[in-house]
Motif scaffolding. Structure first.
Motif, PDB file in Angstrom:
ATOM      1  N   ASP A 121     -68.258 -18.126  31.691  1.00 13.30           N
ATOM      2  CA  ASP A 121     -68.005 -16.831  31.068  1.00 13.30           C
ATOM      3  C   ASP A 121     -66.626 -16.731  30.430  1.00 13.30           C
ATOM      4  N   TYR A 122     -65.832 -17.772  30.499  1.00 12.10           N
ATOM      5  CA  TYR A 122     -64.442 -17.678  30.068  1.00 12.10           C
ATOM      6  C   TYR A 122     -64.204 -18.443  28.780  1.00 12.10           C
ATOM      7  N   SER A 123     -63.369 -17.874  27.930  1.00 10.89           N
ATOM      8  CA  SER A 123     -63.021 -18.507  26.659  1.00 10.89           C
ATOM      9  C   SER A 123     -61.782 -19.383  26.849  1.00 10.89           C
ATOM     10  N   ASP A 124     -61.816 -20.543  26.244  1.00  8.70           N
ATOM     11  CA  ASP A 124     -60.700 -21.476  26.342  1.00  8.70           C
ATOM     12  C   ASP A 124     -59.479 -20.888  25.639  1.00  8.70           C
ATOM     13  N   PRO A 125     -58.354 -20.692  26.357  1.00  5.68           N
ATOM     14  CA  PRO A 125     -57.156 -20.143  25.713  1.00  5.68           C
ATOM     15  C   PRO A 125     -56.496 -21.116  24.744  1.00  5.68           C
ATOM     16  N   GLY A 126     -56.895 -22.394  24.783  1.00  2.00           N
ATOM     17  CA  GLY A 126     -56.407 -23.350  23.794  1.00  2.00           C
ATOM     18  C   GLY A 126     -55.102 -24.029  24.137  1.00  2.00           C
ATOM     19  N   LYS A 127     -54.353 -23.487  25.066  1.00  2.00           N
ATOM     20  CA  LYS A 127     -53.095 -24.109  25.480  1.00  2.00           C
ATOM     21  C   LYS A 127     -52.791 -23.688  26.914  1.00  2.00           C
ATOM     22  N   PRO A 128     -52.005 -24.484  27.623  1.00  3.87           N
ATOM     23  CA  PRO A 128     -51.660 -24.106  28.995  1.00  3.87           C
ATOM     24  C   PRO A 128     -50.717 -22.902  29.003  1.00  3.87           C
ATOM     25  N   PRO A 129     -50.558 -22.254  30.150  1.00  2.00           N
ATOM     26  CA  PRO A 129     -49.633 -21.119  30.220  1.00  2.00           C
ATOM     27  C   PRO A 129     -48.192 -21.555  29.985  1.00  2.00           C
ATOM     28  N   ALA A 130     -47.327 -20.578  29.739  1.00  2.00           N
ATOM     29  CA  ALA A 130     -45.944 -20.874  29.349  1.00  2.00           C
ATOM     30  C   ALA A 130     -45.203 -21.692  30.396  1.00  2.00           C
TER      31      ALA A 130
END
Length: 322
Positions: A202-211
């Motif tokens: 159900d989750y969309s890939d944010p495309g990059k790791p968190p800061a």
């Protein structure tokens, strides 16, 4: 990052990978990672501890990275996991150590404090508290409490299912888990969907790791699971009954050593473990507890300065480097 070197040693029937830093004369501090992490999750603590004069040992836990990953589910019970570290301490000749663990590494650290009262002089757990041996396996209570809802630990119980999903796209899995466990709002530990649904669909890939996770660090995480897969790490979750059976001799025992417990105020585990955190001083009489503000589950990487500001003075007081 502090310069480290890797040693591969044979202990407890497996090959264990240990990353080591700091002066050879320094007192040993062990850093035990959890799921889904790797030894590199301690990079900020390794540097700080080595600078203080400690000899730091950060293993890749059983099933992870270059450490062997036995196939059998029962090869990952808590007493066996403790025996890996006990064997490694024997290998390096350690007589007195400080033991620090995060997530699944925390129960290993807590139980090593119980099993090795003479050697473990100080203990720290992050995110996962110690509440003593429960009256029944925790998985039984989870099945009753979440029989009509999705709970990630219940999902993990069927061999082959979770590891296949998680390994299907490792970079995506790690991005989703890093972001999802970064806050209570995004935490996906318990969800209102069928109990047999896939976890991360159900989750969309944010495309990059968190800061808080650099691209360099992210690559180490990804390579860890490309090397070992997820079967071994998920097998840790399939031993609640066996853990309960094998810790019978520890029932009613308290952790008597000086202890430190750290958790982020946005760590979703804090909601699930709120009762245990509250009762912890009753079973760990010398515990010092701190909540780190604006922090999710990946505590030692999200807020390294704050973690070190509690960890270093605690060790200096109870297990000084010199």
């Amino acid at each position: 990052m502090q310069q480290t070197h890797q040693q591969l040693i044979k202990v407890n029937g497996i090959r264990l990978s240990v990353h080591i830093a700091g002066p050879e004369s320094g007192k040993p501090v062990w850093l035990l990672h959890g799921f889904p992490e790797c030894w590199y999750s301690w990079r900020h603590q390794i540097a700080a501890l080595a600078a203080q004069g400690y000899r730091v040992f950060a293993p890749e836990m059983r099933g992870y990275g270059a450490t062997e990953a036995p196939e059998a589910v029962e090869a990952y019970d808590l007493i066996t996991l403790c025996a890996d570290i006990q064997g490694a301490m024997n290998h390096f000749g350690h007589q007195q150590v400080a033991m620090i663990g995060h997530d699944w590494g925390a129960p290993v650290a807590w139980h090593l404090a119980l099993l090795e009262p003479a050697r473990v002089k100080a203990v720290c757990g992050m995110s996962v508290p110690f509440g003593g041996r429960p009256r029944q396996p925790a998985i039984n209570m989870m099945r009753e409490a979440y029989k009509d809802r999705f709970h990630y630990i219940l999902y993990f119980q069927k061999p082959g299912l979770a590891e296949a999903e998680l390994a299907s796209d490792i970079p995506r899995t790690m991005r989703l888990m890093m972001h999802g466990l970064d806050s209570q709002e995004g935490g996906a530990l318990v969800q209102d969907k069928p109990a047999d649904a896939a976890w991360l669909d159900d989750y969309s890939d944010p495309g990059k790791p968190p800061a808080w996770c650099s691209e360099e660090a992210f690559e180490v995480y990804v390579k860890t699971f490309e090397q070992s897969g997820f079967r071994g790490p998920v097998n840790w979750y399939r031993n609640f009954e066996r853990n309960w059976e094998r810790t019978e001799q520890l029932a009613g025992r308290q952790i008597e050593q000086p202890a430190l417990f750290l958790i982020g105020d946005r760590d979703p585990v804090g909601i699930l473990e709120a009762y245990t955190i509250k009762k912890m001083p009753g079973v760990v009489p010398k515990v010092e507890q701190h909540v780190i503000a604006d922090c999710g589950h990946w505590i030692q990487a999200e807020k390294p300065d704050e973690v070190n500001s509690f960890l270093l003075p605690f060790l200096e007081h109870h297990f000084p480097a010199t």
